[in-house]
Write a protein that holds these residues in place. Structure first.
Motif, mmCIF file in Angstrom:
data_model
loop_
_atom_site.group_PDB
_atom_site.id
_atom_site.type_symbol
_atom_site.label_atom_id
_atom_site.label_comp_id
_atom_site.label_asym_id
_atom_site.label_seq_id
_atom_site.Cartn_x
_atom_site.Cartn_y
_atom_site.Cartn_z
ATOM 1 N N PRO A 1 0.816 -1.220 0.000
ATOM 2 C CA PRO A 1 0.000 0.000 0.000
ATOM 3 C C PRO A 1 0.851 1.273 0.000
ATOM 4 O O PRO A 1 1.975 1.288 0.520
ATOM 5 C CB PRO A 1 -0.812 -0.112 1.292
ATOM 6 C CG PRO A 1 -0.004 -1.021 2.170
ATOM 7 C CD PRO A 1 0.696 -1.971 1.255
ATOM 8 N N GLY A 2 0.302 2.330 -0.584
ATOM 9 C CA GLY A 2 0.931 3.655 -0.500
ATOM 10 C C GLY A 2 2.323 3.706 -1.091
ATOM 11 O O GLY A 2 2.593 3.166 -2.161
ATOM 12 N N ASP A 3 3.221 4.369 -0.359
ATOM 13 C CA ASP A 3 4.569 4.617 -0.881
ATOM 14 C C ASP A 3 5.615 3.687 -0.272
ATOM 15 O O ASP A 3 6.774 4.071 -0.117
ATOM 16 C CB ASP A 3 4.971 6.078 -0.662
ATOM 17 C CG ASP A 3 5.105 6.454 0.815
ATOM 18 O OD1 ASP A 3 4.591 5.702 1.674
ATOM 19 O OD2 ASP A 3 5.733 7.493 1.110
ATOM 20 N N ASN B 1 7.817 1.673 -1.192
ATOM 21 C CA ASN B 1 8.422 1.359 -2.480
ATOM 22 C C ASN B 1 9.861 0.860 -2.399
ATOM 23 O O ASN B 1 10.449 0.517 -3.427
ATOM 24 C CB ASN B 1 8.383 2.599 -3.385
ATOM 25 C CG ASN B 1 6.966 2.991 -3.739
ATOM 26 O OD1 ASN B 1 6.118 2.133 -3.986
ATOM 27 N ND2 ASN B 1 6.688 4.288 -3.752
ATOM 28 N N ARG C 1 -3.429 4.068 13.544
ATOM 29 C CA ARG C 1 -2.736 4.944 12.587
ATOM 30 C C ARG C 1 -2.830 6.397 13.032
ATOM 31 O O ARG C 1 -1.841 7.152 12.958
ATOM 32 C CB ARG C 1 -3.352 4.751 11.202
ATOM 33 C CG ARG C 1 -2.862 5.682 10.088
ATOM 34 C CD ARG C 1 -1.479 5.318 9.578
ATOM 35 N NE ARG C 1 -0.419 5.967 10.313
ATOM 36 C CZ ARG C 1 0.879 5.827 10.036
ATOM 37 N NH1 ARG C 1 1.255 5.026 9.035
ATOM 38 N NH2 ARG C 1 1.781 6.442 10.739
ATOM 39 N N ASP D 1 0.232 8.916 14.011
ATOM 40 C CA ASP D 1 0.433 10.193 13.322
ATOM 41 C C ASP D 1 0.518 11.360 14.311
ATOM 42 O O ASP D 1 1.341 12.271 14.162
ATOM 43 C CB ASP D 1 -0.716 10.440 12.341
ATOM 44 C CG ASP D 1 -0.654 9.526 11.129
ATOM 45 O OD1 ASP D 1 0.427 8.962 10.858
ATOM 46 O OD2 ASP D 1 -1.694 9.371 10.451
ATOM 47 N N ASP E 1 -4.776 -4.193 3.871
ATOM 48 C CA ASP E 1 -5.651 -3.592 2.863
ATOM 49 C C ASP E 1 -7.126 -3.716 3.225
ATOM 50 O O ASP E 1 -7.959 -2.970 2.697
ATOM 51 C CB ASP E 1 -5.406 -4.239 1.497
ATOM 52 C CG ASP E 1 -4.018 -3.956 0.955
ATOM 53 O OD1 ASP E 1 -3.428 -2.930 1.328
ATOM 54 O OD2 ASP E 1 -3.509 -4.777 0.154
ATOM 55 N N ASP F 1 -7.976 -0.215 4.962
ATOM 56 C CA ASP F 1 -7.681 1.068 4.298
ATOM 57 C C ASP F 1 -6.701 1.901 5.109
ATOM 58 O O ASP F 1 -6.892 3.105 5.312
ATOM 59 C CB ASP F 1 -8.977 1.859 4.049
ATOM 60 C CG ASP F 1 -9.905 1.139 3.092
ATOM 61 O OD1 ASP F 1 -9.405 0.565 2.106
ATOM 62 O OD2 ASP F 1 -11.121 1.124 3.338
ATOM 63 N N GLN G 1 -2.439 2.677 5.751
ATOM 64 C CA GLN G 1 -1.092 2.539 5.213
ATOM 65 C C GLN G 1 -0.076 2.583 6.346
ATOM 66 O O GLN G 1 0.049 3.599 7.025
ATOM 67 C CB GLN G 1 -0.790 3.661 4.226
ATOM 68 C CG GLN G 1 0.614 3.594 3.634
ATOM 69 C CD GLN G 1 0.930 4.762 2.734
ATOM 70 O OE1 GLN G 1 0.036 5.330 2.102
ATOM 71 N NE2 GLN G 1 2.200 5.136 2.663
ATOM 72 N N ASP H 1 3.884 2.538 7.965
ATOM 73 C CA ASP H 1 5.156 3.155 7.578
ATOM 74 C C ASP H 1 6.182 2.106 7.172
ATOM 75 O O ASP H 1 7.042 2.360 6.321
ATOM 76 C CB ASP H 1 5.708 3.986 8.742
ATOM 77 C CG ASP H 1 4.736 5.061 9.183
ATOM 78 O OD1 ASP H 1 4.358 5.898 8.345
ATOM 79 O OD2 ASP H 1 4.334 5.050 10.373
ATOM 80 N N ASN I 1 8.629 3.035 3.669
ATOM 81 C CA ASN I 1 8.062 4.207 3.013
ATOM 82 C C ASN I 1 9.154 5.228 2.678
ATOM 83 O O ASN I 1 10.314 5.105 3.080
ATOM 84 C CB ASN I 1 6.915 4.810 3.833
ATOM 85 C CG ASN I 1 7.370 5.558 5.079
ATOM 86 O OD1 ASN I 1 8.570 5.731 5.339
ATOM 87 N ND2 ASN I 1 6.404 6.014 5.866
#
Length: 460
Positions: free
Chosen positions: A118-120, A122, A250, A254, A279, A282, A284, A286, A307
């Motif tokens: 999910p998300g970034d 990467n 989450r 944050d 998932d 919903d 994301q 870190d 992330n």
């Protein structure tokens, strides 16, 4: 058990020869092999001669339906031809290479994983398995935040290495815990055995979040590097988090600058009917840890998906960690083949369908007929049967942290009728491969029906 009627195993090996080889292997095992999580002198391990798809063959040639996926890791079943071929092809080309060098199998595996996280998330740091993935995720979080503490829930499992076992929230931690790893445990949501006197999932979620926020305040937000949660706790009981809980965690992270680590070692790669169990909520994280299903356990592999913010911490600062076999070519080639097979053959969708239409309804029907079943819970091909001696008091059929003659009899019934089960404390987990067929699930349900009849005889 279902005895093999042919004279050969799926591999083509002569059955009598395989049985003889298996007996020698057993003798050598008992002389020389030191087994994990076991009292060595009391152990009588099962010999496995062969495996194919959803089945294994034991040391006597009996065929058993593998409803355990071994340690919930053979997500695409045994001996998938595409993965076996990929390992052989990679071995012929490049068996191993040091991790500082680029190799195409690792690069492609990283791309395929990053496309599905999910998300970034990467950037992918490869490890040898799930425990060291957790070790490195915690190290990254601590270095990124400059804070020492990590919060993890009771009724969780994160691995057997030093940090991971201290993070673990089940009895396997107790002999290994020195109380000095910077870990603080908390109660997570589990309505069937609620720590919060809740009567509904909404109450359970709300009260669990209020409790967690108070704990953060009492521990000091500026001292907390991370909160780590299994997206769906696995070995601890497959307790699907109630609506709103993961989003609430989450939000707490944050607000206080805490890293949220999702442990997907068991719950990931299609197990719950989505590529990653996080998932379903919903949310994301870190950092996300993975292993097991990434290549169906064919070659040891794990990792951390990172992330952009945490990855950037190490752009101009060396990350102080690594492994000789990080991104091993044989392991990552197996991951590439596994992920592509899961995609091409629709295995994640099949897991979702099986859970919604076949396995989930079938388990609930069993629960309605058997007084030994206190609760059924799960998603996809990730289910647990909570067995009890009394449905009213919810007295477990085996104590927390242990077993019992009743549970031993249930497990024995499963094996006698042709199933290899996954059992923990007072639970039987129904965790077949993602590509299990409807007929194989029906077979498993019939065997569980007989085993639950045995369990019923131990109900008060």
């Amino acid at each position: 058990m279902t005895a093999l009627t042919e004279t050969t195993l799926p591999s083509g090996q002569d059955l009598d020869t395989a049985i003889a080889d298996g007996r020698r292997a057993y003798e050598l095992d008992r002389k020389h092999v030191f087994h994990s999580w076991s009292a060595q002198a009391q152990l009588k391990p099962m010999t496995i001669l062969a495996a194919q798809g959803s089945y294994v063959w034991d040391g006597d040639g009996n065929k058993l339906l593998d409803f355990s996926s071994q340690l919930v890791n053979t997500n695409i079943g045994h001996q998938h031809p595409k993965v076996v071929a990929a390992i052989a092809d990679q071995a012929a080309k490049l068996c191993t290479v040091a991790p500082q060098h680029v190799n195409d199998a690792r690069s492609e595996a990283a791309r395929l994983i990053a496309e599905r996280t999910p998300g970034d998330l990467n950037r992918i740091f490869f490890t040898n398995g799930g425990a060291d993935a957790v070790e490195h995720a915690v190290r990254m979080a601590r270095l990124h935040t400059g804070r020492p503490k990590v919060l993890s829930r009771y009724r969780a499992y994160h691995g057997g290495t030093e940090t991971a076992i201290n993070l673990t929230g089940d009895p396997r931690r107790w002999p290994n815990d020195r109380g000095s790893a910077g870990v603080v445990h908390f109660n997570g949501p589990f309505l069937y055995r609620s720590s919060f006197y809740a009567e509904t999932e909404e109450q359970e979620s709300q009260r669990a979040l209020e409790y967690l926020e108070k704990l953060v305040a009492m521990e000091g937000p500026d001292t907390i590097a991370a909160i780590i949660l299994e997206s769906i706790p696995g070995t601890a009981g497959i307790m699907v988090p109630p609506p709103g809980y993961m989003a609430g965690v989450r939000e707490i992270c944050d607000r206080y600058g805490i890293v949220f680590i999702a442990d997907e070692v068991m719950a990931g790669f299609g197990r719950s009917g989505k590529w990653f169990s996080i998932d379903h909520f919903d949310v994301q994280p870190d950092l996300l840890t993975f292993a097991k299903g990434v290549n169906s356990g064919y070659v040891p592999l794990g990792g951390v998906a990172i992330n952009e913010a945490i990855s950037a911490t190490f752009d101009n600062r060396a990350y102080p960690g690594g492994l000789t076999y990080s991104g091993h070519p044989l392991a990552t080639a197996a991951a590439v083949a596994t992920i592509n097979a899961m995609e091409d053959e629709g295995m994640v969708a099949n897991a979702a369908r099986i859970g919604a239409d076949v396995l989930g309804p079938g388990l609930r029907e069993l629960a309605a007929r058997h007084p030994s079943v206190g609760e059924v819970r799960g998603l996809g091909v990730f289910w647990a049967l909570e067995l009890v001696a009394d449905q009213t008091t919810r007295e477990p059929l085996a104590p927390y942290g242990g077993s019992s003659p009743a549970m031993a009899a249930v497990i024995a019934s499963c094996k006698e009728n042709g199933m290899l089960p996954f059992a923990n404390f007072n639970r039987i987990h129904a965790v077949p491969a993602l590509n299990v067929t409807d007929d194989e699930v029906a077979e498993g349900l019939r065997i569980l029906d007989a085993a639950l009849t045995v369990a019923d005889s131990h109900v008060n």
